[in-house]
Design a protein around this motif. Sequence first.
Motif, PDB file in Angstrom:
ATOM      1  N   TYR A 154      -4.206   4.106   6.092  1.00  0.00           N
ATOM      2  CA  TYR A 154      -3.104   3.147   6.135  1.00  0.00           C
ATOM      3  C   TYR A 154      -2.009   3.721   7.011  1.00  0.00           C
ATOM      4  O   TYR A 154      -1.614   4.875   6.859  1.00  0.00           O
ATOM      5  CB  TYR A 154      -2.554   2.882   4.736  1.00  0.00           C
ATOM      6  CG  TYR A 154      -1.221   2.160   4.729  1.00  0.00           C
ATOM      7  CD1 TYR A 154      -1.136   0.837   5.145  1.00  0.00           C
ATOM      8  CD2 TYR A 154      -0.066   2.802   4.334  1.00  0.00           C
ATOM      9  CE1 TYR A 154       0.064   0.180   5.153  1.00  0.00           C
ATOM     10  CE2 TYR A 154       1.151   2.154   4.330  1.00  0.00           C
ATOM     11  CZ  TYR A 154       1.220   0.840   4.739  1.00  0.00           C
ATOM     12  OH  TYR A 154       2.430   0.194   4.746  1.00  0.00           O
ATOM     13  N   ARG A 209      -3.499  -4.364   3.880  1.00  0.00           N
ATOM     14  CA  ARG A 209      -3.155  -4.141   2.490  1.00  0.00           C
ATOM     15  C   ARG A 209      -4.381  -3.695   1.682  1.00  0.00           C
ATOM     16  O   ARG A 209      -4.444  -3.898   0.470  1.00  0.00           O
ATOM     17  CB  ARG A 209      -2.564  -5.417   1.871  1.00  0.00           C
ATOM     18  CG  ARG A 209      -1.318  -5.893   2.591  1.00  0.00           C
ATOM     19  CD  ARG A 209      -0.773  -7.161   1.962  1.00  0.00           C
ATOM     20  NE  ARG A 209      -0.375  -6.951   0.577  1.00  0.00           N
ATOM     21  CZ  ARG A 209       0.781  -6.423   0.200  1.00  0.00           C
ATOM     22  NH1 ARG A 209       1.652  -6.009   1.111  1.00  0.00           N
ATOM     23  NH2 ARG A 209       1.072  -6.280  -1.071  1.00  0.00           N
ATOM     24  N   PRO A 229       0.825  -1.206   0.000  1.00  0.00           N
ATOM     25  CA  PRO A 229       0.000   0.000   0.000  1.00  0.00           C
ATOM     26  C   PRO A 229       0.861   1.258   0.000  1.00  0.00           C
ATOM     27  O   PRO A 229       1.965   1.283   0.534  1.00  0.00           O
ATOM     28  CB  PRO A 229      -0.797  -0.125   1.303  1.00  0.00           C
ATOM     29  CG  PRO A 229      -0.757  -1.571   1.644  1.00  0.00           C
ATOM     30  CD  PRO A 229       0.578  -2.061   1.178  1.00  0.00           C
TER      31      PRO A 229
END
Length: 284
Positions: free
Chosen positions: A266, A273, A58
């Motif tokens: 994130y 992910r 990511p």
Amino acid sequence: MAAAGGNGRSAVAGLLADAFALQGETVLLDTVPRLASPWPGWIATAGEGLAALPPDQPATRAQARAAAAAAAASGTHRWQVMTDHLPWHVAPLVLPDAPEAWHQLAALGGWQAVIADTGHRFTQDVMTSRHTGTAGIGARWCSLPCAVPVLCAAATGEGMAALQTAVMAAEAEGLPLARVVVAVVAMSEGRLPAPVRAGATMLQPKVGSIVHVPYDERIRSHGLRDAARLKPRTLTSGRQLAEAVLSSARTSWGESLPHAAVPAAYTEGTTHRGLAPQAADHPR
């Protein structure tokens, strides 16, 4: 989009980005491989561009923002370009065809307006889709949230014939022609040729709007390296295109456009992910 090369597609994309940047944060996504795209030569290199985004994990909003380079805007406003501007001798990145991957990247960066400079041949894509029974790339771009297709054509007899074929193919496939903005790009000074004027008149009822982009020798000789030096009428055509795009979007989705998608947060070091597309769809 364009039916073929040499239709001023990248110039139109840049004019749109410059005009939209007057209203909010804008990024241009260059989906064309480096050695076939003018954008690496039109912007000052800064960092690795798309190569800085990890292909197998990511990315963060900061990484997406840092991968975008500043374009030479026509005024004090600024807009960015997301492209592959590594040295020419370095192996080109494998860029995704999937519009959804580019939409994800745009959402990650959080820009208010996104212009995609696409490289596929629109009519060929539509006809291939028709005969294979698969969803074409152009149709998938059109289906993205609040996406307004801008179809570029050279203001010549051949360019108008290619545009007419593209519109007929799109109509046969049920693509949203009423939402399409057509940019007719002049290839020389003077009035539009009679076949171009006649063709535009015939197509007007089928599409959302048609905008004439005048000839500008600065674009022909220097591209969009310095938008501030373009003719005022050229910049005006960019604003007209932007107004047509916004009008098309508001007609389709309402006066207050819905908010763009926001990817899940994130945090560095986690194993989540959720933001990572499949390897084949990632802009690397």
